[in-house]
Motif scaffolding. Structure first.
Motif, PDB file in Angstrom:
ATOM      1  N   THR A  84       0.849  -1.191   0.000  1.00 61.48           N
ATOM      2  CA  THR A  84       0.000   0.000   0.000  1.00 61.48           C
ATOM      3  C   THR A  84       0.883   1.238   0.000  1.00 61.48           C
ATOM      4  O   THR A  84       1.764   1.387   0.842  1.00 61.48           O
ATOM      5  CB  THR A  84      -0.908   0.008   1.238  1.00 61.48           C
ATOM      6  OG1 THR A  84      -1.723  -1.173   1.215  1.00 61.48           O
ATOM      7  CG2 THR A  84      -1.798   1.237   1.244  1.00 61.48           C
ATOM      8  N   ASP A  85       0.640   2.118  -0.939  1.00 68.81           N
ATOM      9  CA  ASP A  85       1.544   3.235  -1.213  1.00 68.81           C
ATOM     10  C   ASP A  85       1.415   4.358  -0.185  1.00 68.81           C
ATOM     11  O   ASP A  85       0.418   5.081  -0.155  1.00 68.81           O
ATOM     12  CB  ASP A  85       1.272   3.767  -2.624  1.00 68.81           C
ATOM     13  CG  ASP A  85       2.241   4.862  -3.049  1.00 68.81           C
ATOM     14  OD1 ASP A  85       3.175   5.158  -2.281  1.00 68.81           O
ATOM     15  OD2 ASP A  85       2.072   5.406  -4.152  1.00 68.81           O
ATOM     16  N   PHE A  86       2.438   4.505   0.663  1.00 71.72           N
ATOM     17  CA  PHE A  86       2.616   5.684   1.499  1.00 71.72           C
ATOM     18  C   PHE A  86       4.015   6.254   1.264  1.00 71.72           C
ATOM     19  O   PHE A  86       4.607   6.832   2.166  1.00 71.72           O
ATOM     20  CB  PHE A  86       2.423   5.341   2.978  1.00 71.72           C
ATOM     21  CG  PHE A  86       0.987   5.283   3.403  1.00 71.72           C
ATOM     22  CD1 PHE A  86       0.300   6.434   3.754  1.00 71.72           C
ATOM     23  CD2 PHE A  86       0.315   4.071   3.443  1.00 71.72           C
ATOM     24  CE1 PHE A  86      -1.036   6.386   4.144  1.00 71.72           C
ATOM     25  CE2 PHE A  86      -1.011   4.014   3.832  1.00 71.72           C
ATOM     26  CZ  PHE A  86      -1.701   5.161   4.181  1.00 71.72           C
ATOM     27  N   CYS A  87       4.509   6.078   0.042  1.00 72.47           N
ATOM     28  CA  CYS A  87       5.882   6.452  -0.265  1.00 72.47           C
ATOM     29  C   CYS A  87       6.008   7.364  -1.475  1.00 72.47           C
ATOM     30  O   CYS A  87       6.808   8.289  -1.472  1.00 72.47           O
ATOM     31  CB  CYS A  87       6.703   5.174  -0.493  1.00 72.47           C
ATOM     32  SG  CYS A  87       8.358   5.449  -1.128  1.00 72.47           S
ATOM     33  N   SER A  88       5.235   7.125  -2.508  1.00 66.87           N
ATOM     34  CA  SER A  88       5.461   7.797  -3.779  1.00 66.87           C
ATOM     35  C   SER A  88       4.983   9.244  -3.757  1.00 66.87           C
ATOM     36  O   SER A  88       4.228   9.664  -2.879  1.00 66.87           O
ATOM     37  CB  SER A  88       4.743   7.053  -4.912  1.00 66.87           C
ATOM     38  OG  SER A  88       3.360   7.397  -4.936  1.00 66.87           O
ATOM     39  N   ASN A  89       5.429  10.001  -4.762  1.00 68.76           N
ATOM     40  CA  ASN A  89       4.999  11.387  -4.948  1.00 68.76           C
ATOM     41  C   ASN A  89       3.754  11.492  -5.823  1.00 68.76           C
ATOM     42  O   ASN A  89       3.414  12.577  -6.296  1.00 68.76           O
ATOM     43  CB  ASN A  89       6.130  12.203  -5.576  1.00 68.76           C
ATOM     44  CG  ASN A  89       7.337  12.304  -4.671  1.00 68.76           C
ATOM     45  OD1 ASN A  89       7.213  12.380  -3.453  1.00 68.76           O
ATOM     46  ND2 ASN A  89       8.525  12.288  -5.259  1.00 68.76           N
ATOM     47  N   ASP A  90       3.064  10.380  -6.028  1.00 67.75           N
ATOM     48  CA  ASP A  90       1.854  10.347  -6.854  1.00 67.75           C
ATOM     49  C   ASP A  90       0.664  10.819  -6.026  1.00 67.75           C
ATOM     50  O   ASP A  90      -0.312  10.100  -5.827  1.00 67.75           O
ATOM     51  CB  ASP A  90       1.636   8.914  -7.364  1.00 67.75           C
ATOM     52  CG  ASP A  90       0.497   8.787  -8.354  1.00 67.75           C
ATOM     53  OD1 ASP A  90       0.148   9.806  -8.996  1.00 67.75           O
ATOM     54  OD2 ASP A  90      -0.060   7.677  -8.487  1.00 67.75           O
ATOM     55  N   TYR A  91       0.735  12.065  -5.555  1.00 71.11           N
ATOM     56  CA  TYR A  91      -0.199  12.572  -4.564  1.00 71.11           C
ATOM     57  C   TYR A  91      -1.662  12.477  -4.993  1.00 71.11           C
ATOM     58  O   TYR A  91      -2.546  12.200  -4.178  1.00 71.11           O
ATOM     59  CB  TYR A  91       0.122  14.036  -4.232  1.00 71.11           C
ATOM     60  CG  TYR A  91       1.538  14.261  -3.789  1.00 71.11           C
ATOM     61  CD1 TYR A  91       2.054  13.627  -2.663  1.00 71.11           C
ATOM     62  CD2 TYR A  91       2.384  15.120  -4.497  1.00 71.11           C
ATOM     63  CE1 TYR A  91       3.361  13.835  -2.249  1.00 71.11           C
ATOM     64  CE2 TYR A  91       3.692  15.336  -4.093  1.00 71.11           C
ATOM     65  CZ  TYR A  91       4.171  14.681  -2.979  1.00 71.11           C
ATOM     66  OH  TYR A  91       5.472  14.889  -2.577  1.00 71.11           O
ATOM     67  N   LEU A  92      -1.937  12.713  -6.275  1.00 69.74           N
ATOM     68  CA  LEU A  92      -3.316  12.717  -6.767  1.00 69.74           C
ATOM     69  C   LEU A  92      -3.710  11.407  -7.435  1.00 69.74           C
ATOM     70  O   LEU A  92      -4.826  11.280  -7.931  1.00 69.74           O
ATOM     71  CB  LEU A  92      -3.506  13.867  -7.765  1.00 69.74           C
ATOM     72  CG  LEU A  92      -3.295  15.278  -7.205  1.00 69.74           C
ATOM     73  CD1 LEU A  92      -3.362  16.313  -8.319  1.00 69.74           C
ATOM     74  CD2 LEU A  92      -4.327  15.595  -6.124  1.00 69.74           C
ATOM     75  N   GLY A  93      -2.799  10.452  -7.471  1.00 71.47           N
ATOM     76  CA  GLY A  93      -3.097   9.172  -8.096  1.00 71.47           C
ATOM     77  C   GLY A  93      -3.100   9.214  -9.613  1.00 71.47           C
ATOM     78  O   GLY A  93      -3.594   8.277 -10.263  1.00 71.47           O
ATOM     79  N   PHE A  94      -2.549  10.264 -10.206  1.00 64.29           N
ATOM     80  CA  PHE A  94      -2.566  10.389 -11.664  1.00 64.29           C
ATOM     81  C   PHE A  94      -1.729   9.307 -12.350  1.00 64.29           C
ATOM     82  O   PHE A  94      -2.065   8.865 -13.455  1.00 64.29           O
ATOM     83  CB  PHE A  94      -2.062  11.772 -12.085  1.00 64.29           C
ATOM     84  CG  PHE A  94      -3.101  12.859 -12.006  1.00 64.29           C
ATOM     85  CD1 PHE A  94      -4.221  12.718 -11.197  1.00 64.29           C
ATOM     86  CD2 PHE A  94      -2.954  14.038 -12.724  1.00 64.29           C
ATOM     87  CE1 PHE A  94      -5.170  13.722 -11.110  1.00 64.29           C
ATOM     88  CE2 PHE A  94      -3.903  15.047 -12.655  1.00 64.29           C
ATOM     89  CZ  PHE A  94      -5.006  14.894 -11.850  1.00 64.29           C
ATOM     90  N   ALA A  95      -0.637   8.893 -11.723  1.00 61.08           N
ATOM     91  CA  ALA A  95       0.231   7.903 -12.360  1.00 61.08           C
ATOM     92  C   ALA A  95      -0.475   6.566 -12.535  1.00 61.08           C
ATOM     93  O   ALA A  95      -0.096   5.769 -13.398  1.00 61.08           O
ATOM     94  CB  ALA A  95       1.518   7.712 -11.553  1.00 61.08           C
TER      95      ALA A  95
END
Length: 392
Positions: free
Chosen positions: A40-51
């Motif tokens: 579960t992602d609590f690491c990436s810079n994909d703040y808005l989930g666009f990726a």
């Protein structure tokens, strides 16, 4: 090929490289590449989930299907064969969105910061940087011929003490949202101070792009400072979920960078796919403002629950999606991060010397797609693993 098959100088160099790697391994600082797709992602810079957005992916596919350009690659630098009408159209759209006269696209945020910082100030000028600016800005500053100073993080008094004694044209470089602390720069006060001393302000708006501002234009626009900042750096590999970066500002700035920014001049341009993806990401951003609202709600939720689960813990002063839990000591920070990963959460430890000794931390990134249940379960894991571990 193993080192035993190498001869002469090459073998000597390989031995030195192995020694350096072993030193880092012994110190517990060896970096390795990891795959964490099942966490579960609590690491990436994909703040808005666009990726991970199916809608954005479809927009990009449609744009590619409608694009008349037959090339898959740029075929050269922008100053040779790599310039296209598409590139210039996208730059014009970026400039308009960010309320600037012009925009110039770079292959990455690193390239943009490196090029800007290295060339903007000359031998007779002064470059002053916040001590916590990104490595890309630091590396660019090191390439500059200007006299360089650093001021204490977000410390206006320290900055002013430097401004009183500098010579030549002065440039001050900061981030709007700091990537390792998550806190915000006091941009209004910085702009006032720079105006008072005739300094030009450079703002890396990377971690604010897509998140702050009426439509996600960034923190500079959110504060109405777009006409008081010489250069803003917006990157697309974070909240916008694609790749590349742009420097926006006055038209003369783009002309200057085209002539003097080596990371722009001497590199192959972005391929057509990247321009189409950037344009699609901006379109998607304007179509779903509720995603930004949801992100800010998730950040508020996390901060409230963190105060309940970890009332004695030490956090950086952040209200952004970057929430940093201080866990002093490399080994302690690594152990807490490992416990979170074993529980199914992608959480990473940031160790010294990347951050100062005693300021080791877990850098937790909150996203619009993280659920309240995921936040609860992560904080419960951290609460358990922190038992007996001292925090600042």
């Amino acid at each position: 090929m193993s080192p035993k098959h190498l001869k002469g100088l090459v073998k000597t160099v390989i031995t030195k490289l192995e020694h350096k790697i072993n030193e880092r391994r012994s110190a517990g600082l060896l970096r390795t590449l990891k795959q964490t797709d099942d966490l579960t992602d609590f690491c990436s810079n994909d703040y808005l989930g666009f990726a991970r957005s199916a809608e954005l992916k479809q927009l990009i596919r449609e744009a590619e299907g409608n694009c008349p350009i037959g090339y898959t690659g740029a075929t050269g630098s922008r100053l040779l064969a790599g310039n296209t009408r598409l590139a210039e159209e996208v730059e014009s759209q970026i400039a308009a969105f960010h309320r600037a006269e012009s925009a110039l696209l770079f292959n990455s945020g690193y390239d943009a910061n490196l090029g800007l910082m290295a060339c903007i100030a000359g031998r007779e000028d002064t470059l002053i940087t916040d001590e916590l600016i990104h490595a890309s800005m630091i590396d660019g500053a090191r390439l500059s011929y200007a006299t360089r100073y650093r001021f204490r993080h977000n410390d206006l008094a320290d900055l002013e003490s430097i401004l009183t004694k500098v010579q030549g044209q002065t440039y001050v470089a900061v981030e709007s949202v700091y990537s390792m602390d998550g806190d915000l720069a006091p941009l209004i006060e910085l702009a006032d101070l720079c105006d008072r001393y005739g300094a030009a302000l450079l703002v890396d708006d990377a971690h604010a792009t897509g998140i702050y501002g009426p439509n996600g234009e960034g923190q500079v626009v959110a504060l109405g400072l777009e006409d008081r900042i010489l250069a803003r750096i917006h990157t697309y590999g974070k909240a916008l979920g694609v790749h590349g970066a742009a420097i926006v500002g006055p038209a003369v700035l783009s002309d200057y960078l085209t002539n003097f920014a080596r990371s722009f001049i001497y590199t192959t341009a972005l391929p057509p796919h990247s321009y189409l993806a950037i344009r699609a990401a901006y379109a998607h951003l304007q179509c779903c403002p509720e995603t930004r609202t949801q992100l800010h709600n998730r950040v508020a939720c996390f901060r409230q629950k963190a105060a309940e689960y970890l009332p004695e813990a030490s956090w950086t002063d952040s209200r952004s999606p970057i929430q940093c839990l201080i866990v002093p000591g490399n080994e302690a920070a690594r152990q807490v991060a490992d416990a979170a990963q074993q529980a199914g959460f992608d959480v990473r430890a940031i160790l010294s010397p990347t951050v100062p000794a005693g300021q080791e931390r877990l850098r937790l990134c909150i996203h619009s797609f993280n659920t309240a249940d995921e936040i609860d379960r992560l904080l419960a894991v951290l609460q358990k693993s922190l038992a007996g571990v001292p925090t600042l």
